[in-house]
Design a protein around this motif. Structure first.
Motif, PDB file in Angstrom:
ATOM      1  N   LEU A  35      40.993 124.008 136.011  1.00 19.50           N
ATOM      2  CA  LEU A  35      41.212 123.543 134.645  1.00 19.50           C
ATOM      3  C   LEU A  35      40.121 122.585 134.186  1.00 19.50           C
ATOM      4  O   LEU A  35      39.661 122.645 133.048  1.00 19.50           O
ATOM      5  N   GLU A  36      39.699 121.691 135.071  1.00 19.40           N
ATOM      6  CA  GLU A  36      38.645 120.736 134.698  1.00 19.40           C
ATOM      7  C   GLU A  36      37.361 121.465 134.337  1.00 19.40           C
ATOM      8  O   GLU A  36      36.738 121.188 133.302  1.00 19.40           O
ATOM      9  N   PHE A  37      36.969 122.431 135.167  1.00 18.73           N
ATOM     10  CA  PHE A  37      35.750 123.192 134.896  1.00 18.73           C
ATOM     11  C   PHE A  37      35.881 123.978 133.596  1.00 18.73           C
ATOM     12  O   PHE A  37      34.968 123.973 132.759  1.00 18.73           O
ATOM     13  N   PHE A  38      37.017 124.650 133.416  1.00 14.90           N
ATOM     14  CA  PHE A  38      37.179 125.506 132.238  1.00 14.90           C
ATOM     15  C   PHE A  38      37.215 124.687 130.950  1.00 14.90           C
ATOM     16  O   PHE A  38      36.647 125.098 129.927  1.00 14.90           O
ATOM     17  N   CYS A  39      37.870 123.533 130.988  1.00 15.70           N
ATOM     18  CA  CYS A  39      37.914 122.686 129.791  1.00 15.70           C
ATOM     19  C   CYS A  39      36.536 122.117 129.464  1.00 15.70           C
ATOM     20  O   CYS A  39      36.197 121.921 128.297  1.00 15.70           O
ATOM     21  N   ALA A  40      35.735 121.864 130.486  1.00 17.77           N
ATOM     22  CA  ALA A  40      34.408 121.292 130.260  1.00 17.77           C
ATOM     23  C   ALA A  40      33.382 122.334 129.830  1.00 17.77           C
ATOM     24  O   ALA A  40      32.509 122.053 128.999  1.00 17.77           O
ATOM     25  N   HIS A  41      33.485 123.545 130.374  1.00 15.06           N
ATOM     26  CA  HIS A  41      32.401 124.521 130.196  1.00 15.06           C
ATOM     27  C   HIS A  41      32.830 125.842 129.574  1.00 15.06           C
ATOM     28  O   HIS A  41      31.965 126.626 129.182  1.00 15.06           O
TER      29      HIS A  41
END
Length: 224
Positions: A35-41
């Motif tokens: 989720l952190e990666f997807f929300c950021a990138h």
């Protein structure tokens, strides 16, 4: 699957994630983007990592009303993920709609109980019984809903494998014997999880935060 290890690339900087992925790609079987990666990138970040040529596991843990989850699944269809997660606690209808909306080549697996939770955490949310019992209940619900498999800790995977012989079982929160467990409460080694029936082994910090990630990836691979 020749190498069941998926590296968790939950890094805030895309360039750092790409560099790490490129460095270890010869010793892992795929990349897990959370989720952190997807929300950021977003979609761009997924495409950048997918360009390295290994399968992508989108660990988004979708959990909403059935129509919303189905819409989210359709929105990521173009990314062609190999695996996507939903929360089993969303219920049978939500899981059925998620599976129906996913691409044919995408395995939809249900998160049963986060590896950061234990019995005390369950009690605080009003759920009686052990972590094991909760995982088994939700695994049965996911199978009934037509999903491909579940996510569970290595402590439950053997029992789930006995109950669901052809289930696609994803085990996160893995640590080597000499690793610090950090915020994980129910952990085992990659070798133990694989022997107990895990289909995919998600390894994050033991590789991504190692002084030498390539050596760490090789060490994990060697245990299998």
């Amino acid at each position: 699957m020749s190498n069941p290890v998926y590296l968790a690339l939950d890094l805030p900087q895309l360039d750092a994630a790409k560099a790490l992925a490129a460095r270890v790609k010869g010793h892992v079987g795929g990349f897990k983007l959370g989720l952190e990666f997807f929300c950021a990138h977003g979609h761009h970040g997924v495409h950048e990592i997918a360009a390295l040529g290994l399968p992508i596991f989108l660990d988004l843990k979708l959990h909403d009303i059935p129509n919303t989850v189905a819409g989210a699944m359709q929105a990521i269809h173009m990314l062609q993920p190999a695996i996507v997660t939903v929360h089993a606690a969303g219920g049978r209808a939500m899981m059925e709609d998620a599976k129906a909306a996913a691409g044919q080549a995408t395995r939809v697996v249900a998160v049963t109980l986060l590896t950061s939770l234990d019995e005390r955490d369950l009690q605080r949310t009003g759920i009686a019984g052990s972590a094991h019992d909760q995982v088994m209940r939700l695994a049965e619900l996911a199978e009934t809903a037509g999903l491909d498999g579940i996510v569970c800790s290595g402590q439950e995977v053997a029992a789930v494998h006995r109950q669901w012989k052809d289930g696609f079982l994803v085990v996160p929160g893995l640590r080597l014997a000499d690793n610090h467990v950090a915020d994980q409460k129910r952990v085992v080694t990659p070798r133990k999880a694989r022997d107990d029936g895990a289909s995919v082994l998600v390894v994050g910090r033991p590789i991504s935060r190692a002084a030498d990630p390539l050596a760490a990836a090789r060490a994990v691979e060697a245990t299998l």
